[in-house]
Design a protein around this motif. Structure first.
Motif, PDB file in Angstrom:
ATOM      1  N   HIS A  85      36.082  32.022  33.357  1.00 57.74           N
ATOM      2  CA  HIS A  85      36.759  31.507  34.563  1.00 57.74           C
ATOM      3  C   HIS A  85      36.910  32.590  35.628  1.00 57.74           C
ATOM      4  N   ARG A  86      36.851  33.851  35.231  1.00 57.70           N
ATOM      5  CA  ARG A  86      36.982  34.934  36.227  1.00 57.70           C
ATOM      6  C   ARG A  86      35.685  35.123  37.012  1.00 57.70           C
ATOM      7  N   TYR A  87      34.594  34.544  36.523  1.00 60.56           N
ATOM      8  CA  TYR A  87      33.285  34.804  37.137  1.00 60.56           C
ATOM      9  C   TYR A  87      32.639  33.606  37.813  1.00 60.56           C
TER      10      TYR A  87
ATOM     11  N   CYS B 200      43.227  26.121  30.985  1.00 62.16           N
ATOM     12  CA  CYS B 200      42.349  27.105  30.345  1.00 62.16           C
ATOM     13  C   CYS B 200      41.758  28.085  31.360  1.00 62.16           C
ATOM     14  N   GLY B 201      42.272  28.087  32.571  1.00 67.35           N
ATOM     15  CA  GLY B 201      41.876  29.101  33.553  1.00 67.35           C
ATOM     16  C   GLY B 201      40.863  28.638  34.572  1.00 67.35           C
ATOM     17  N   PHE B 202      40.298  27.432  34.388  1.00 69.73           N
ATOM     18  CA  PHE B 202      39.222  26.987  35.276  1.00 69.73           C
ATOM     19  C   PHE B 202      39.795  26.192  36.446  1.00 69.73           C
TER      20      PHE B 202
ATOM     21  N   ILE C 297      44.996  35.917  30.953  1.00 71.33           N
ATOM     22  CA  ILE C 297      43.523  35.831  30.990  1.00 71.33           C
ATOM     23  C   ILE C 297      42.963  36.240  32.357  1.00 71.33           C
ATOM     24  N   GLY C 298      43.835  36.472  33.308  1.00 69.15           N
ATOM     25  CA  GLY C 298      43.367  36.969  34.608  1.00 69.15           C
ATOM     26  C   GLY C 298      42.973  35.857  35.555  1.00 69.15           C
ATOM     27  N   LYS C 299      42.955  36.212  36.833  1.00 68.60           N
ATOM     28  CA  LYS C 299      42.774  35.203  37.879  1.00 68.60           C
ATOM     29  C   LYS C 299      41.384  34.576  37.904  1.00 68.60           C
TER      30      LYS C 299
END
Ligand code: GLC
Length: 719
Positions: free
Chosen positions: A420-422, A450-452, A159-161
């Motif tokens: 989460h990337r933004y 979940c990326g957050f 899902i990317g950083k």
């Protein structure tokens, strides 16, 4: 059904023609794969059931109430403005559809679908997970691995950083809905200063706007805004204004008029701009699914960045709708006509009341408006969970342009995976309840999964009246959360650190100071987690495999070094803590700091309000520095290390300039510290590329409670 595989082995199954949410950014390669899931299509959606064995635990689902282990509860993914987070609340502001089932095998599932999903995680039927997807077009990602850590890492990879705020975003922020004017905001800052409490910034709630209109400033209460922002900045204080999703319908208001002219708003069934009611009365919602709207709305933030603003919070972007005019009229009509002069029995009274109390955020409203996606009309209901995500993406992309190479603070209330990337998120309108302090802790690992990563709750609680004890206990946890903001609702008692007694002031001041001491460590752990795709906060069971560790719900791990066990019950002067291995008890407020080694097992730990406790794992260390009044004043010259070493410990302290994106190009500093236990001494090896560190003071303890102190200086030495 199409199937694909990602580079890290993740399997992807495509059903129908899904809407591309861009949650996953890893490229996919077509491959014939067999799906072993029990997927059933129905008229109104799709059901999936997954068998649960008795030992299976469920993790993830991001922003949700319930345990760290998500089993035995019902959840719903449908971003909703839910002000009261009561025990059986099934949904909150965000939709995070990734979860891990862990037992004999460990498997992660991500349902990439922007509409409603419900999960019965073994609540009605303990032997099954039953999922209902309200549509037939979606992707399912299946991730496998040795353990939960590997599976969550694989998910973070695809899902990317995460978004990275400036380093000042890790400071302490004060907020309140109801700082009505410049004077009140200044008074907050002054009172912090007078009381020697560190502070980084103040969030501006909608009080700063002119009649709740986005990108306006009240001339009555916040005139001379630019000078005001600059003056406070000189004092080291950042102001973070709120932006709401709805744009007030008002002739003469430039944003409204531009929106109408540019055709930037969501449409109703007839193709007219959809009208809902939020803070300013009637509003239109920007259609963030349209590229044109994204850049139009995004560019508006410049009105505030031109005044020196470098951070925002995007709110009410589920989007929240207090009511639709027609629904309100019907409720009023019902009350007036049908019930006038009648003697109401209990049922008619409830009906009358419910007509009004159920007005907010009705499901039917989200069926009444449409987005334009690639030229096609799509009902909000179908892409509901993308609204906050795309609003924040628009903000991020605009700010990257406007602020050039400078990082900014950005949080959103609503989100779904991909956002989460933004930006980061705060977890919405909690209350000053002890239960919510505990929930805050439990949510941290789930959100990371979940990326957050830039996350935090309203410390002290948003609704209700906080007291000094709760605020102190809450801070003892929030010191560790990347976003540290004390925020409360209009009408509630004040809950700034100085709003209570002298004793509370002293304790909370010390806690905020401890936060500033630990920022090099917290920042380092944040950045390493983001860069290397691992969790910053973990359930104990991700590290330790014994039965108790698997069940512990009130302790978590931070990085590979620290265990956190906050007190979440009033009146307690301590608590029982489970030690899955020997750990060092730290009492950060104590001059000695090291209390001693705790053996594996359960121990009662004294934890007073005036203290700040955490536990350092065996063969681990943490760095800290002298506290400071804000991050501009952070002095890392003299780094201190607290270590518990029985044979060998390594810590890599990450750092960078904290303001630019140069870290992406590899401009990073590292201080690699290795401590090796020799007979009666320690060998210390340091490789340091951080020019701001000149000296390192070590305090090392071993299993026998022997403390050794050492000092290493880099001055005049080749680093
Ligand atoms: C929403 C936000 C809250 C804010 C309030 C007023 O309820 O979640 O943080 O204070 O709106 O803007």
């Amino acid at each position: 059904m199409e199937s694909y595989q990602l580079k890290n082995g993740t399997k992807v199954f495509q059903y129908g023609l899904p809407i591309e949410t861009k949650a996953v950014i890893a490229p996919k390669r077509k491959m014939k794969l067999k799906c072993d899931l029990d997927v059933k299509f129905q008229k109104d959606g799709t059901t999936i059931s997954i068998e649960l064995l008795s030992e299976d635990r469920i993790y993830g689902l991001g922003e949700n109430l319930g345990g760290i282990n998500k089993r035995g509860r019902i959840y719903e993914s449908y971003c909703t403005d839910t002000p009261s987070h009561i025990e059986d609340r099934e949904k909150l502001y965000s939709a995070h559809n990734f979860f891990i089932v862990s037992g004999k095998v460990v498997r992660g599932y991500f349902i990439d679908f922007p509409g409603r999903i419900t999960y019965d995680m073994g609540y009605y039927n303990q032997k099954d997970i039953n999922i209902k997807i309200y549509g037939q077009n979606f992707y399912i990602y299946i991730l496998e691995g040795e353990d939960e850590k590997e599976v969550s890492s694989k998910f973070l990879e695809i899902i990317g950083k995460s978004y990275v705020p400036p380093k000042w975003g890790f400071g302490y922020f004060q907020s309140r809905w109801g700082y009505r004017n410049k004077e009140e905001v200044k008074k907050v800052y002054k009172t912090f200063k007078e009381n020697d409490i560190p502070i980084e910034g103040i969030y501006l709630d909608l009080d700063y706007m002119d009649n709740f209109k986005d990108f306006t400033i009240s001339q009555e209460r916040f005139s001379g805004f630019k000078e005001f922002v600059e003056d406070l900045k000189k004092e080291g204080i950042y102001l973070i204004p709120i932006i709401d999703a709805g744009v007030k319908v008002e002739n003469g208001y430039d944003i409204y008029e531009e929106g109408m002219k540019g055709d930037y708003f969501c449409k109703d069934k007839e193709g007219k701009p959809y009208e809902g009611v939020v803070w300013p009365g009637k509003v239109h919602f920007p259609d963030f699914m349209k590229k044109e709207t994204q850049s139009w709305f995004g560019d508006k933030y410049q009105k505030l960045t031109d005044c020196g603003i470098e951070g925002f919070w995007n709110d009410m972007n589920e989007p929240a709708i207090f009511y639709e005019q027609e629904a309100l009229e019907k409720a009023v009509e019902y009350a007036q006509k049908k019930l006038k002069n009648k003697n109401l029995d209990v049922f008619s009274y409830f009906k009358l009341k419910d007509n009004f109390t159920s007005l907010a955020n009705r499901d039917s409203y989200y069926k009444n408006f449409y987005h334009e996606i690639d030229g096609k009309k799509v009902c909000n209901e179908k892409v509901h969970n993308l609204y906050g995500y795309f609003m924040t993406k628009s903000t991020y992309e605009a700010l990257r342009k406007i602020l050039k190479g400078k990082r900014f603070l950005l949080i959103s209330r609503s989100s779904s995976i991909g956002m989460h990337r933004y930006g980061g998120i705060w977890t919405g309108d909690n209350s000053s309840w002890w239960f919510h302090l505990e929930q805050n802790m439990k949510m941290l690992p789930s959100l990371n999964m979940c990326g957050f990563f830039y996350i935090g709750a309203d410390t002290g609680g948003f609704g209700g009246n906080c007291n000094g004890e709760l605020l102190t206990r809450w801070l003892q946890l929030s010191i560790f959360t990347p976003l540290l903001r004390n925020h409360s609702a209009m009408g509630c008692n004040n809950q700034e650190p100085y709003a209570f007694t002298k004793k509370v002031l002293k304790n909370t001041r010390n806690l905020i100071k401890a936060r500033y001491s630990l920022i090099p460590y917290i920042y380092s752990e944040y950045m390493k987690s983001v860069n290397h795709y691992h969790l910053m906060f973990q359930p104990l069971s991700f590290e330790f495999k014994d039965v108790l560790a698997k069940e512990i719900e009130d302790q978590i791990l931070l990085g590979d070094q620290v265990m956190i066990a906050p007190v979440c019950i009033p009146n307690y002067k301590g608590r029982y803590v489970y030690f899955p291995e020997e750990m060092l008890e730290i009492s950060f407020m104590h001059p000695k700091k090291m209390i001693g080694i705790r053996k594996k097992g359960i121990h009662y730990i004294n934890y007073r309000l005036e203290d700040f406790k955490f536990f350092i794992r065996k063969n681990a260390m943490i760095p800290y520095v002298k506290s400071c009044k804000n991050l501009k004043k952070l002095d890392q010259k003299n780094l201190k290390i607290l270590a518990y070493v029985d044979n060998e410990a390594i810590y890599n302290l990450y750092d960078d300039d904290g303001i630019s994106y140069d870290f992406i190009k590899g401009k990073r500093f590292s201080t690699r510290i290795k401590i090796i236990k020799k007979e009666n001494n320690y060998e210390i090896k340091v490789h340091n590329t951080n020019p701001s560190i000149k000296n390192i003071e070590f305090k090392i303890i071993d299993s026998e409670n022997h403390i050794t102190e050492k000092d290493i200086s880099f001055i005049n030495k080749n680093q």
